[in-house]
Design an enzyme around this catalytic site. Structure first.
Site, PDB file in Angstrom:
ATOM      1  CE  LYS A  83      -3.312   2.573   2.926  1.00 46.01           C
ATOM      2  NZ  LYS A  83      -4.199   2.535   4.105  1.00 46.01           N
ATOM      3  CE  LYS A 107      -6.838   8.594   7.957  1.00 48.36           C
ATOM      4  NZ  LYS A 107      -7.549   7.505   8.638  1.00 48.36           N
ATOM      5  CG  ASP A 109      -2.060   5.127   4.977  1.00 39.21           C
ATOM      6  OD1 ASP A 109      -1.933   4.070   5.616  1.00 39.21           O
ATOM      7  OD2 ASP A 109      -3.126   5.478   4.444  1.00 39.21           O
ATOM      8  CG  ASP A 153     -10.156   7.420   6.483  1.00 39.24           C
ATOM      9  OD1 ASP A 153      -9.050   7.356   5.884  1.00 39.24           O
ATOM     10  OD2 ASP A 153     -10.262   7.632   7.702  1.00 39.24           O
ATOM     11  NE  ARG A 162     -11.096  -1.249   3.490  1.00 42.89           N
ATOM     12  CZ  ARG A 162     -11.739  -1.472   4.629  1.00 42.89           C
ATOM     13  NH1 ARG A 162     -12.877  -2.130   4.638  1.00 42.89           N
ATOM     14  NH2 ARG A 162     -11.247  -1.033   5.775  1.00 42.89           N
TER      15      ARG A 162
END
Ligand code: BES
Ligand code: MN
Ligand code: ZN
Length: 494
Positions: A267, A279, A290, A349, A353
């Site tokens: 990712k 967020k 991230d 958010d 995936r």
């Protein structure tokens, strides 16, 4: 840093600093005793006077008037014999390295007792020592404007072993060096702020990595190429951002062409604001981490190339920013993934995936013998497992067991959580093949089950590293995990 193994007696080996492990409340044995004799009893005198107790992580230098082959002797505490294990072993080496790095010694030799620690053979003892020295010397590529501290003088590091263990120790050092170099790359990339480490920056880093290592090849696909691949799910995440997305493909070829590769899908969200499902401000800066899954793919491939491992691996990194804007994907939007499955984006958010499912579909082109995705995927995994074990998910018991075992061996642990139809049910949508989120319960598991839907016919596992990839608070920074787990697993070829 140059690492080597030596089988010479501690009484003979010349060095600027001999590091000697001492147990709490126990007679000196092995190299400690040899060195004590060679130094005219300097160590036993100190111990008798009560200047050093041997508590885990304690250090005491002996600098002047030493006879014997070492200019300095650094005593380092190992704790009691009963409590001696991997943790005390690592802590002692880290404390010693810390002390030496501040001083003038250009080289050092490590002597820790030969008594076997459960599960720590000569290979892992040497590998961990090398990894710990490398990680302890790591410095964040900070952007502070003051004077940088001088680089440590320490340039050569020896590991004293029994001569019967020399060959195993040399392999351990070789792999430890590779893992150390890989972890440093992972940490550098993950620690950089998102205004530096953009998807384009990662593409440049991939090209540099391929230039450094003959066996690494790189391909970078731009937005047009990604669109041609019909990665509608990946593209839905990048819509709100002004930074162009990239699909980075890193290939390490360590063995014959015909051997099926392992695919690592990382990712690569270089910043996750949450998008329209924005967020909260507290700790949002940490969402620069991230892309830690992507960074660990870089690190694992660098490690394998440094080691010269005989495996084929393909790293697949879908990378973009997740931003809100007038063009951003909205809750309720429906997108079509590369697999053809349609997805209702109920929460922007839950973007990890969305990029990973297209990355996994793309991995099919390489006919991989296994696909492992690595992602800071869910806050729920942090709640479930905290910062010690990462989450491990796979419908394949053998694959799950072999990854968990690699984590145990390499002190980079993973704990298996279930994937099961009962959880996949929760992702039903009235409008598309599946929704990208369900309720709050079992959040790490439903995220894994979302990905599972895209893995039919693949041998697949998922690592949720949201809790383990970086530290927060005053220690804020990337950990370099799960590079040790991945490399250990890949080296076993299982
Ligand atoms: N990158 C985050 C997950 C995360 C959270 C990593 C905290 C590290 C620390 C991910 O994209 C995310 O936002 N996940 C959501 C999913 C939810 C909307 C179903 C989460 O965990 O809150
Ligand atoms: Mn998110
Ligand atoms: Zn995210």
């Amino acid at each position: 840093m140059q690492f080597y193994a030596t089988g010479a007696s501690a009484a003979r080996q010349r060095s600027a600093c001999a590091i000697v492990g001492i147990h709490e409340r126990a007679e000196m044995t092995g190299p400690a005793r040899e060195l004590d004799r060679a130094s005219g009893g300097a160590i036993s005198r100190l111990l008798r006077r009560g200047d050093f107790s041997g508590k885990a992580g304690e250090v005491l230098p002996i600098m002047g008037n030493l006879r014997g082959p070492a200019e300095r002797v650094l005593l380092v505490g190992l704790g009691t014999k009963k409590a001696y294990g991997r943790k005390a072993y690592r802590r002692a080496i880290s404390a010693a390295t810390h002390w030496i790095a501040k001083g003038g010694a250009g080289n050092a030799v490590l002597y820790l007792p030969a008594e076997p620690i459960p599960g720590l053979d000569a290979y892992y003892a040497a590998r961990f020592a090398t990894e710990v020295v490398a990680t302890t010397l790591y410095r964040i590529p900070d952007l502070k404007s003051g004077k940088k501290p001088p680089r440590p003088k320490l340039a050569k590091f020896g590991i004293g072993v029994r001569s019967a263990d020399l060959a195993d120790a040399r392999r351990g050092i070789r792999d430890g060096r590779g893992i150390g170099a890989g972890m440093a790359l992972t940490r550098d990339l993950a620690n950089l702020p998102a205004n530096v480490c953009t998807p384009s920056y990662l593409a440049g880093a991939a090209r540099r990595l391929a230039k450094e290592h003959r066996k690494i090849r790189v391909r970078v696909l731009d937005e047009r190429a990604i669109r041609r691949l019909r990665m509608g799910s990946f593209l839905s995440v990048t819509r709100g951002s002004d930074e162009p997305p990239k699909l980075i493909v890193l290939e390490y070829r360590g063995t014959r062409r015909s051997a099926a590769p392992v695919a690592l899908v990382g990712k690569g969200i270089t910043f996750d604001t949450g998008g329209i499902s924005l967020k909260q401000p507290p700790a949002m800066d940490e969402m620069k981490f991230d892309m830690s899954g992507a960074a660990s793919v870089f690190g694992a491939i660098k490690a394998l190339a440094t080691i010269g491992a005989g495996v084929n691996v393909v790293g697949i990194i879908p990378t973009c920013e997740n931003m809100p804007s007038g063009r951003a994907t909205k809750p309720g939007d429906i997108v079509t993934s590369m697999s053809g499955k349609t997805i209702e984006v109920l929460n922007t958010d839950a973007e990890g995936r969305l990029v990973l499912c297209d990355g996994i579909s793309f991995a099919r082109r390489f006919k991989p013998r296994a696909v492992v995705d690595i992602a800071t995927l869910t806050g729920a995994c942090v709640i479930a497992l905290g910062g010690y074990y990462c989450g491990l998910f796979s419908p394949d018991d053998k694959l799950a067991a072999s990854l968990a075992a690699a984590g145990d061996r390499s002190d980079d642990r993973a704990w298996r959580l279930p994937v099961a139809d009962e959880y996949t049910e929760l992702l039903k949508s009235n409008f598309a093949d599946l929704a990208n989120v369900s309720g709050r319960e079992a959040g790490a598991i439903t995220a894994a089950c979302f990905l599972w839907k895209f893995t039919e016919g693949l041998r697949w596992a998922h690592l949720d590293i949201a809790g383990t990839a970086y530290l927060t608070g005053s220690q804020k920074g990337s950990t370099g995990r799960p590079v040790p787990l991945l490399v250990d697993w890949l080296l076993r070829g299982d």
